[in-house]
Design a protein around this motif. Structure first.
Motif, PDB file in Angstrom:
ATOM      1  N   TYR B 173      -6.025 -11.384   1.331  1.00 51.16           N
ATOM      2  CA  TYR B 173      -4.771 -11.394   0.324  1.00 51.16           C
ATOM      3  C   TYR B 173      -3.847 -10.163   0.523  1.00 51.16           C
ATOM      4  CZ  TYR B 173      -6.682  -8.181  -3.176  1.00 51.16           C
ATOM      5  OH  TYR B 173      -7.139  -7.276  -3.747  1.00 51.16           O
ATOM      6  N   SER B 174      -2.621 -10.150   0.307  1.00 49.82           N
ATOM      7  CA  SER B 174      -1.561  -9.327   0.256  1.00 49.82           C
ATOM      8  C   SER B 174      -0.544  -9.427  -0.541  1.00 49.82           C
ATOM      9  CB  SER B 174      -1.242  -9.019   1.853  1.00 49.82           C
ATOM     10  OG  SER B 174      -0.329 -10.148   2.094  1.00 49.82           O
ATOM     11  N   GLY B 175       0.425  -8.579  -0.962  1.00 52.25           N
ATOM     12  CA  GLY B 175       1.420  -8.776  -1.798  1.00 52.25           C
ATOM     13  C   GLY B 175       1.360  -8.049  -3.182  1.00 52.25           C
ATOM     14  N   THR B 176      -0.132  -7.480  -3.417  1.00 46.47           N
ATOM     15  CA  THR B 176       0.069  -6.854  -4.879  1.00 46.47           C
ATOM     16  C   THR B 176       0.364  -5.572  -4.619  1.00 46.47           C
ATOM     17  OG1 THR B 176      -2.409  -6.058  -4.306  1.00 46.47           O
ATOM     18  CG2 THR B 176      -1.970  -8.646  -5.234  1.00 46.47           C
ATOM     19  N   ILE B 177       0.593  -4.501  -5.649  1.00 45.98           N
ATOM     20  CA  ILE B 177       1.032  -3.314  -5.751  1.00 45.98           C
ATOM     21  C   ILE B 177      -0.163  -2.582  -4.847  1.00 45.98           C
ATOM     22  CG2 ILE B 177      -0.308  -2.590  -7.887  1.00 45.98           C
ATOM     23  CD1 ILE B 177       3.185  -1.454  -6.910  1.00 45.98           C
ATOM     24  N   ASP B 178      -1.449  -2.979  -4.639  1.00 50.35           N
ATOM     25  CA  ASP B 178      -2.410  -2.123  -4.274  1.00 50.35           C
ATOM     26  C   ASP B 178      -3.403  -3.221  -3.608  1.00 50.35           C
ATOM     27  OD1 ASP B 178      -4.591  -0.633  -3.609  1.00 50.35           O
ATOM     28  OD2 ASP B 178      -4.958   0.187  -5.562  1.00 50.35           O
ATOM     29  N   ASP B 179      -3.046  -3.544  -2.492  1.00 46.03           N
ATOM     30  CA  ASP B 179      -4.068  -4.511  -1.532  1.00 46.03           C
ATOM     31  C   ASP B 179      -5.388  -4.150  -1.093  1.00 46.03           C
ATOM     32  OD1 ASP B 179      -1.944  -6.622  -2.153  1.00 46.03           O
ATOM     33  OD2 ASP B 179      -0.988  -6.161  -0.279  1.00 46.03           O
ATOM     34  N   ARG B 180      -6.074  -3.591  -2.190  1.00 41.57           N
ATOM     35  CA  ARG B 180      -7.416  -3.172  -1.521  1.00 41.57           C
ATOM     36  C   ARG B 180      -8.594  -3.862  -2.297  1.00 41.57           C
ATOM     37  NH1 ARG B 180      -6.465   3.540  -2.226  1.00 41.57           N
ATOM     38  NH2 ARG B 180      -5.692   2.751  -4.311  1.00 41.57           N
ATOM     39  N   ASN B 181      -8.651  -4.364  -3.250  1.00 45.60           N
ATOM     40  CA  ASN B 181      -9.717  -4.554  -4.095  1.00 45.60           C
ATOM     41  C   ASN B 181     -10.390  -5.889  -3.486  1.00 45.60           C
ATOM     42  OD1 ASN B 181      -9.054  -3.020  -5.937  1.00 45.60           O
ATOM     43  ND2 ASN B 181      -8.129  -4.181  -7.341  1.00 45.60           N
ATOM     44  N   LEU B 182     -11.657  -5.769  -3.711  1.00 46.18           N
ATOM     45  CA  LEU B 182     -12.639  -7.216  -3.109  1.00 46.18           C
ATOM     46  C   LEU B 182     -12.628  -8.067  -4.540  1.00 46.18           C
ATOM     47  CD1 LEU B 182     -15.230  -7.656  -0.749  1.00 46.18           C
ATOM     48  CD2 LEU B 182     -15.906  -8.249  -3.278  1.00 46.18           C
ATOM     49  N   HIS B 330      -3.161   5.921   5.525  1.00 42.75           N
ATOM     50  CA  HIS B 330      -3.972   6.639   6.993  1.00 42.75           C
ATOM     51  C   HIS B 330      -4.337   7.879   6.551  1.00 42.75           C
ATOM     52  CE1 HIS B 330      -5.608   5.658  10.710  1.00 42.75           C
ATOM     53  NE2 HIS B 330      -5.209   7.097  11.211  1.00 42.75           N
ATOM     54  N   MET B 331      -3.194   8.628   6.311  1.00 48.02           N
ATOM     55  CA  MET B 331      -3.091  10.056   6.308  1.00 48.02           C
ATOM     56  C   MET B 331      -4.000  10.537   5.098  1.00 48.02           C
ATOM     57  SD  MET B 331       0.657  11.547   6.921  1.00 48.02           S
ATOM     58  CE  MET B 331       1.613  10.612   6.136  1.00 48.02           C
ATOM     59  N   THR B 332      -3.949   9.676   4.135  1.00 48.94           N
ATOM     60  CA  THR B 332      -4.898  10.294   2.944  1.00 48.94           C
ATOM     61  C   THR B 332      -6.144   9.267   2.951  1.00 48.94           C
ATOM     62  OG1 THR B 332      -3.750   8.490   1.338  1.00 48.94           O
ATOM     63  CG2 THR B 332      -2.714  10.890   1.485  1.00 48.94           C
ATOM     64  N   GLY B 333      -6.374   8.654   3.660  1.00 45.19           N
ATOM     65  CA  GLY B 333      -7.851   7.878   3.841  1.00 45.19           C
ATOM     66  C   GLY B 333      -7.869   6.734   2.724  1.00 45.19           C
ATOM     67  N   GLY B 334      -6.493   6.444   2.355  1.00 46.76           N
ATOM     68  CA  GLY B 334      -6.406   5.274   1.455  1.00 46.76           C
ATOM     69  C   GLY B 334      -6.403   5.559   0.155  1.00 46.76           C
ATOM     70  N   ILE B 335      -6.290   7.045  -0.466  1.00 46.00           N
ATOM     71  CA  ILE B 335      -6.191   7.390  -1.595  1.00 46.00           C
ATOM     72  C   ILE B 335      -4.818   6.962  -2.242  1.00 46.00           C
ATOM     73  CG2 ILE B 335      -5.900   9.512  -3.167  1.00 46.00           C
ATOM     74  CD1 ILE B 335      -8.118  10.884  -1.237  1.00 46.00           C
ATOM     75  N   PHE B 336      -3.789   7.273  -1.479  1.00 48.37           N
ATOM     76  CA  PHE B 336      -2.569   6.786  -1.734  1.00 48.37           C
ATOM     77  C   PHE B 336      -1.976   5.716  -0.742  1.00 48.37           C
ATOM     78  CE2 PHE B 336      -2.483  11.209  -3.164  1.00 48.37           C
ATOM     79  CZ  PHE B 336      -2.008  10.980  -4.519  1.00 48.37           C
ATOM     80  N   ILE B 337      -1.358   4.473  -1.484  1.00 45.77           N
ATOM     81  CA  ILE B 337      -0.848   3.336  -0.745  1.00 45.77           C
ATOM     82  C   ILE B 337       0.545   3.602  -0.350  1.00 45.77           C
ATOM     83  CG2 ILE B 337      -0.481   1.125  -1.007  1.00 45.77           C
ATOM     84  CD1 ILE B 337      -3.473   2.109  -0.987  1.00 45.77           C
TER      85      ILE B 337
END
Ligand SMILES: Nc1ncnc2c1ncn2[C@@H]1O[C@H](COP(=O)(O)OP(=O)(O)O)[C@@H](O)[C@H]1O
Ligand SMILES: [Mg+2]
Lengths: 231, 381
Positions: B173-182, B330-337
């Motif tokens: 999925y995509s479109g949320t503020i933070d598209d990371r969770n499972l 990419h630069m922050t290893g995913g810490i900041f979106i």
């Protein structure tokens, strides 16, 4: 009437001029009640031992130092009564400075150094160029205008400094040991220029010097000793 | 020559020093902008389209304490509540990675569209997710980062429960503020953990914004004086409280920023003082030639201001370019979106630079004013 004419002919009139430095409890008298008249067009040389007050006198006449007593009129203006900002304007319009150590701005070319005082005037770029080139040619450096100070010899640097002193067409040129850092040939050139200024360009030149040979270029020499005239 | 070119020539007369001072301003302002943006990103609550209508319910004691599953029907009956889903943090490690990967939550897949309408994915994938209790969906950022495709199998070992779960990726999925969770089936979680009858939190969808305050009060009241008292709050408030758990980051970043600015002022002021002190004699000559004090002040101010603003242009502009056009995730290893350099931050950093220019010119201006032409001429080169 006669005295009025005398005053008119005198560009500098000094009466009972004193300069006393206070250092703690001790007073150092640099100038002691000096009175002196300098006629327009004169090439006056100031001689005397080191510490006798020559520079102090020159600085007060030129409006960069203030006396602790007495009067100093230059062209009818009592320079001791002008405030800082009036004095700055007055210097720009009436006095040209030549220093022993040339004091050119190292990052500016000869042309730009000479142009510097004109930035304070209302002249446009073209008028400035005319004045600068005239001044540089007068000192024989028309072909060196784009050189930086470090690309010039000492004598040439001092001639640029003279051009800078002349570029605003002041009636008074003051020079404090202008040949002190020069070889005899360059000194001779510089003195020749100053002499020409008083003789043909109608400038009043006041020059401090140690050197009797340099003083010989002047039209009159006065001697200072311990802050007093000794003639 | 103009006054402007005279000032520029003066400013650049010592090229190495000018470069170093511009660079020190640039680097410090780059750092300042980075800190301010990081601070803003960290304390920025999510502003998802759906967030305004979501209420998060957690155990009043702490987020670590679970809630009983039996609370669900009670919440569902509260007027104004549209849907209630369990939302339980699994805390699984992926591929034995030590560092932060992505969070996994067990929830009710049927309510995904209702609760998180902003999460977009193909209908077919969603249906597949609904059907297969052992499947999961994952946000696009994580899928891209770990090169996961639909159909891939992954295994996660919980650091909280004695369980290792196998998932088949059913959708991305995509479109949320933070598209990371499972996200996966709560039923699968219950089975694997031996039907504890517990959930981490309840996520509640409220019908309208006007209902929000009443629903929150009602939920809190419903379990008052029970063995599991709850705290219901808006998603925004929940996220903010979560951030305050990260420690006093704001204070820390604030103090570092202050130190950066203060050091910068000292460095720039001393550089400027040095630059002017070297030129004392020349400034005296300019005075003799008829330049007034205020003109010399203007020269000094313009030079100092110019150097500071050039530094700002490089530092702030560089930060803006890097964070706007670079891949921050990419630069922050995913810490900041996201890492947005806002106009306000740009404005603030530029203001700091401008004040720096002014402050740095004060001391040299005072010493120039205090020195008479005669004294100035006596100073040696
Ligand atoms: N800033 C000062 N403070 C105290 N004494 C000074 C200062 N400037 C000059 N003097 C004194 O004034 C006297 C005259 O100095 P100056 O005019 O420079 O002499 P000259 O140019 O003839 O060598 C000297 O005794 C000198 O020590
Ligand atoms: Mg002297």
């Amino acid at each position: 009437m006669l005295s009025q004419v005398m005053v008119e002919a005198n560009i500098v009139t000094i009466r009972k001029l004193s300069k006393v430095y206070q250092q703690g409890d001790i007073n150092v008298t640099a100038l002691n009640q000096i009175s002196l008249d300098i006629r327009a067009g004169e090439f006056l040389t100031l001689m005397g031992p080191s510490g006798s007050g020559k520079s102090t006198l020159l600085h007060i006449i030129a409006g960069i130092d203030r006396p602790t007593g007495g009067e100093c009129h230059v062209q009818g203006v009592d320079v001791t009564r002008l405030n800082e900002s009036e004095l700055a304007d007055w210097r720009n319009q009436n006095v040209g400075f030549v220093f022993q150590t040339f004091n050119l701005i190292p990052v500016l070319t000869a042309y730009e150094n000479v142009e510097l005082p004109l930035l304070l005037t209302r002249l446009n770029r073209q008028q400035r160029r005319h004045q600068v080139n005239t001044a540089l040619e007068l000192v024989g450096l028309g072909d060196r205008s784009h050189h930086l100070p470090r690309q010039l010899s000492g004598g040439q640097e001092q001639r640029v400094a003279i051009a800078r002193a002349l570029v605003t067409s002041p009636s008074l040129v003051v020079a404090d040991e202008p040949t002190g850092n020069l070889d005899s040939q360059s000194a001779h050139d510089v003195l020749g220029i100053l002499q020409t200024l008083s003789q043909t360009a109608d400038k009043t030149v006041i020059m401090v010097t140690h050197d009797p040979k340099a003083a010989a270029f002047g039209s009159r020499t006065i001697h200072l000793e311990k802050g007093e005239l000794t003639n | 020559m103009t006054v402007g070119s005279f000032i520029i020539k003066n400013a650049l007369r010592n090229k190495r020093r000018a470069t170093l001072s511009v660079l020190s301003v640039a680097v410090s302002l780059f750092l300042l902008v980075t800190l301010l943006v990081a601070l803003r990103e960290l304390t920025l609550p999510p502003e998802d389209a759906g967030a305004a209508l979501r209420v998060v319910v957690r155990n009043r004691v702490s987020l670590a304490n679970p809630l009983p599953a039996r609370q669900r029907p009670i919440i569902e009956k509260i007027p104004g509540v549209e849907a209630v889903s369990p939302f339980t943090w699994f805390g699984g490690n992926f591929k034995n990675e030590e560092s932060m990967t992505f969070a996994q939550f067990a929830m009710d897949p049927k309510l995904l569209r209702t609760l998180f309408g902003e999460a977009k994915m193909p209908e077919k994938q969603y249906e597949d997710f609904l059907k297969d209790q052992r499947s999961a969906i994952i946000g696009k950022l994580s899928a891209d980062k770990y090169k996961l495709k639909v159909g891939d199998k992954i295994s996660l070992t919980s650091t909280i429960y004695p369980a290792t779960l196998e998932f088949r990726i059913a959708g991305i999925y995509s479109g949320t503020i933070d598209d990371r969770n499972l996200l996966f089936h709560h039923k699968y979680f219950d089975e694997a953990t031996g039907d504890l009858g517990q959930v981490g939190t309840w996520w509640v969808k409220v019908r309208s914004a006007e209902d929000m305050p009443r629903v929150i009060t009602a939920i809190n009241a419903a379990f008052a004086n029970s063995s599991s008292e709850v705290r219901a709050e808006t998603e925004r408030a929940f996220q903010l409280s979560f951030i305050s758990m990260l420690g006093n980051i704001k204070l820390l970043v604030g103090s570092i920023s202050t130190v950066v600015v203060f050091t910068l002022i000292l460095v720039t002021a001393s550089t400027m003082s040095m630059a002017i002190r070297e030129r004392f004699r020349e400034l005296a000559v300019l005075k003799a030639l008829g330049f007034r004090r205020r003109e010399l002040f203007a020269f000094i101010l313009a030079e100092s201001f110019g150097l500071a603003l050039l530094g700002a242009l490089i530092g702030v502009g560089g930060a803006y370019a890097l964070y706007t056009y670079g891949n921050i995730s990419h630069m922050t290893g995913g810490i900041f979106i996201t890492f947005e350099v806002t106009p306000k931050i740009i404005g603030f950093a530029t203001l700091v630079a401008a004040s720096l220019g002014i402050v740095a010119s004060i001391a040299p201006s005072i010493s120039v004013a205090r020195t008479s032409v005669v004294d100035g001429l006596k100073t040696l080169d």
